[in-house]
Design a protein around this motif. Sequence first.
Motif, PDB file in Angstrom:
ATOM      1  N   GLN A 280      25.968  35.200  -2.866  1.00  9.64           N
ATOM      2  CA  GLN A 280      25.362  36.090  -3.855  1.00  9.64           C
ATOM      3  C   GLN A 280      23.998  35.569  -4.288  1.00  9.64           C
ATOM      4  N   GLN A 281      23.883  34.258  -4.463  1.00 11.08           N
ATOM      5  CA  GLN A 281      22.592  33.669  -4.826  1.00 11.08           C
ATOM      6  C   GLN A 281      21.549  33.918  -3.735  1.00 11.08           C
TER       7      GLN A 281
ATOM      8  N   GLU B  22      20.435  37.656  -3.926  1.00 11.66           N
ATOM      9  CA  GLU B  22      19.613  37.926  -5.101  1.00 11.66           C
ATOM     10  C   GLU B  22      18.234  37.288  -4.968  1.00 11.66           C
ATOM     11  N   THR B  23      18.170  36.103  -4.393  1.00  6.16           N
ATOM     12  CA  THR B  23      16.877  35.443  -4.197  1.00  6.16           C
ATOM     13  C   THR B  23      16.016  36.220  -3.220  1.00  6.16           C
TER      14      THR B  23
ATOM     15  N   ILE C 127      17.721  27.591  -2.302  1.00  7.74           N
ATOM     16  CA  ILE C 127      18.711  28.520  -2.833  1.00  7.74           C
ATOM     17  C   ILE C 127      19.982  27.736  -3.134  1.00  7.74           C
ATOM     18  N   GLY C 128      20.469  27.868  -4.375  1.00  6.79           N
ATOM     19  CA  GLY C 128      21.633  27.118  -4.802  1.00  6.79           C
ATOM     20  C   GLY C 128      21.230  25.887  -5.602  1.00  6.79           C
TER      21      GLY C 128
END
Length: 461
Positions: A267-268, A271-272, A442-443
Amino acid sequence: MLLTISTTHQPATDLGYLLFKHPDKCQAFNLSFGTAQVFYPEASETKCTAALVLDINPIDLARGKAGANRQTLEAYVSDRPYAASSFLSVAISQVFRSAMTGNCKDRQELADTAIPLVARIPVLPSRGREGFLRGLFEPLGYQVNVRRLALDETFPDWGNSSYFDVELTHTIKLSELLSHLHVMIPVLDDDKHYYVNEDEIEKLLRHGEGWLGTHPLKAEITSRYLKRQRGLTRDALAQIAVEEVAVETPEQETQEDMIEKPMSLNQQRMETVVATLKANGVEKIVDLGCGEGKLLKLLLKEPSFQSILGMDVTYRSLEIARERVLDKLPTHQQGRLQLIQGSLNYRDARIAGYDAATVIEVIEHMELDRLAAFERVLFEFAKPRIALVTTPNIEYNVKFENLPVGKLRHPDHRFEWTRSEFQTWAQAISNKYKYSVEFGSIGAIDAEFGSPTQMAIFTAK
């Protein structure tokens, strides 16, 4: 039965060296089913055309072995002497045998070079109609121009036939063009004039080397080439090197979900990507390797994204994307999304002209020796203004408690890169294709191992 091959690569008459047929001569070759002739309708420094004409006597054909098992009328009233079929495929392999090997003692450098070529077949049957014909050649990078032939021009009310006047244009090695034609012609005709056994598998693997394994219609090509014999088709498919992104099984999905689910990493990522696209003001987006459409669904929520194309090599994934995403859109919104089947290893005009391209968790599913082809497809031919590429950071794997040491996150991953390896690869692309590149994380970021997913943002200069 006619095939012409033309080039404008100068000096164009060097085509004679590649085909091992002198432009000033007309040569004839006796085949078991007729006579093949090669001559040059035009041969100048700027353009050269070679013609292969296959002459088959319909009476001999009807009375010989090829017509022995046919009904009486079918044997004598047949398209076999006129329409491109396995007869022409065999003629190509015999008359141009040396050219198909890719070896040329006098012009080896030219034989190894992709040159502009145009192949024309005036009467080519396509039992799968025009869409199937395009589906065979366009994923290989060909520009396909077709004109459907009428059943009888004097009786237009009879409608169209299943025959096409076809012109194929590509910048490609001559040996590759001949191999593609040798395989595709009987595939389109969906028949062969001779007995097919295990030896035909070896021919298919030899002529399909380097492209068949990743072709979107690999299974259909294999089945038709082997005259739809299930046993032979199954054996051939088992031997073809699988270069395409594999269809994920539920077990594979569960393994990757178990690893990344606690941090909602997928999901991250999505969205990024969406936030980055919005920040760059894009309107038209192509998602390469779209899978089942998770990113597509999120992109459609943003009204500023006016046109979205999803492409994937696996038909089953596209079916799921259609069911879960496209079919659930309101009727007036469905025009914003298009789904197509295609391979990232072959030039495809359908993915050109987009503001942005996203390649999310895809490259690690490719064999390393196929990355160069992917780079050209995306950065040389499609040429989006923005390209986003994400891939796992292997350094972070030690942070996943349920991932055994030394294992990759997914059974189908061919590799996973360190941050340094990913950045070196991306910088090389930037330098070669006139893009600038920035890197993102990311994350959650670990001070020692970085983030679980790394992202490169390419911007055309």
